[in-house]
Design an enzyme around this catalytic site. Sequence first.
Site, PDB file in Angstrom:
ATOM      1  N   ASN A 191      -3.646  20.644   3.617  1.00 34.06           N
ATOM      2  CA  ASN A 191      -4.262  19.752   4.600  1.00 34.06           C
ATOM      3  C   ASN A 191      -5.718  19.466   4.216  1.00 34.06           C
ATOM      4  O   ASN A 191      -6.555  20.366   4.237  1.00 34.06           O
ATOM      5  CB  ASN A 191      -4.192  20.435   5.975  1.00 34.06           C
ATOM      6  CG  ASN A 191      -4.926  19.702   7.065  1.00 34.06           C
ATOM      7  OD1 ASN A 191      -5.384  18.581   6.903  1.00 34.06           O
ATOM      8  ND2 ASN A 191      -5.046  20.347   8.211  1.00 34.06           N
ATOM      9  N   GLU A 236      -9.813  28.674  21.413  1.00 37.91           N
ATOM     10  CA  GLU A 236      -9.112  27.622  22.158  1.00 37.91           C
ATOM     11  C   GLU A 236      -8.360  28.163  23.380  1.00 37.91           C
ATOM     12  O   GLU A 236      -7.831  27.404  24.159  1.00 37.91           O
ATOM     13  CB  GLU A 236      -8.106  26.906  21.249  1.00 37.91           C
ATOM     14  CG  GLU A 236      -8.771  26.096  20.172  1.00 37.91           C
ATOM     15  CD  GLU A 236      -7.764  25.389  19.273  1.00 37.91           C
ATOM     16  OE1 GLU A 236      -8.213  24.538  18.509  1.00 37.91           O
ATOM     17  OE2 GLU A 236      -6.557  25.675  19.329  1.00 37.91           O
ATOM     18  N   TYR A 259       6.305  26.770  12.202  1.00 43.09           N
ATOM     19  CA  TYR A 259       6.627  25.881  11.093  1.00 43.09           C
ATOM     20  C   TYR A 259       8.037  25.312  11.293  1.00 43.09           C
ATOM     21  O   TYR A 259       8.272  24.131  11.068  1.00 43.09           O
ATOM     22  CB  TYR A 259       6.554  26.644   9.764  1.00 43.09           C
ATOM     23  CG  TYR A 259       5.177  27.211   9.482  1.00 43.09           C
ATOM     24  CD1 TYR A 259       4.190  26.421   8.905  1.00 43.09           C
ATOM     25  CD2 TYR A 259       4.863  28.531   9.796  1.00 43.09           C
ATOM     26  CE1 TYR A 259       2.918  26.930   8.641  1.00 43.09           C
ATOM     27  CE2 TYR A 259       3.604  29.053   9.540  1.00 43.09           C
ATOM     28  CZ  TYR A 259       2.635  28.247   8.960  1.00 43.09           C
ATOM     29  OH  TYR A 259       1.384  28.758   8.718  1.00 43.09           O
ATOM     30  N   CYS A 280      -4.148  22.602  11.669  1.00 41.99           N
ATOM     31  CA  CYS A 280      -3.101  23.416  11.056  1.00 41.99           C
ATOM     32  C   CYS A 280      -3.169  24.878  11.521  1.00 41.99           C
ATOM     33  O   CYS A 280      -2.174  25.597  11.421  1.00 41.99           O
ATOM     34  CB  CYS A 280      -3.160  23.320   9.538  1.00 41.99           C
ATOM     35  SG  CYS A 280      -4.772  23.644   8.812  1.00 41.99           S
ATOM     36  N   HIS A 281      -4.290  25.295  12.079  1.00 47.55           N
ATOM     37  CA  HIS A 281      -4.395  26.671  12.574  1.00 47.55           C
ATOM     38  C   HIS A 281      -3.496  26.901  13.786  1.00 47.55           C
ATOM     39  O   HIS A 281      -3.231  28.045  14.145  1.00 47.55           O
ATOM     40  CB  HIS A 281      -5.853  27.021  12.916  1.00 47.55           C
ATOM     41  CG  HIS A 281      -6.416  26.217  14.043  1.00 47.55           C
ATOM     42  ND1 HIS A 281      -6.910  24.939  13.859  1.00 47.55           N
ATOM     43  CD2 HIS A 281      -6.562  26.501  15.361  1.00 47.55           C
ATOM     44  CE1 HIS A 281      -7.336  24.473  15.027  1.00 47.55           C
ATOM     45  NE2 HIS A 281      -7.133  25.398  15.962  1.00 47.55           N
TER      46      HIS A 281
END
Length: 104
Positions: A60, A97, A36, A68-69
């Site tokens: 979001n 991912e 962040y 956002c993850h």
Amino acid sequence: MQDFADAPIDWSRVSDFQQAVYLHALGIKPGYKKSYGEIAKAMGLGNEAARAVGVALATNPWPLIVPCHRVVSASDKMTGFSAPGGVRTKTRLLALEGAELISE
């Protein structure tokens, strides 16, 4: 891995600040993470703006389009995820991912 960075988005639904945060999140490629604070700094704001970045990400409206993850705490911890399943879902998405995850 699907990348939605070029998907058309109706930005009229969010504030200018939220849009700026979401555009930075869109720049994080699959398998990578940013904190962040890193996003706040990239926006030209101080580290104290990290909480505001988190609040923007928590609201979001496009969680699968705007990733956002991929945003984590400064210590690389999985924090706050407003989608169903919370932090567990966030961790699973990052694992899918291929992101490097730290086990506690």
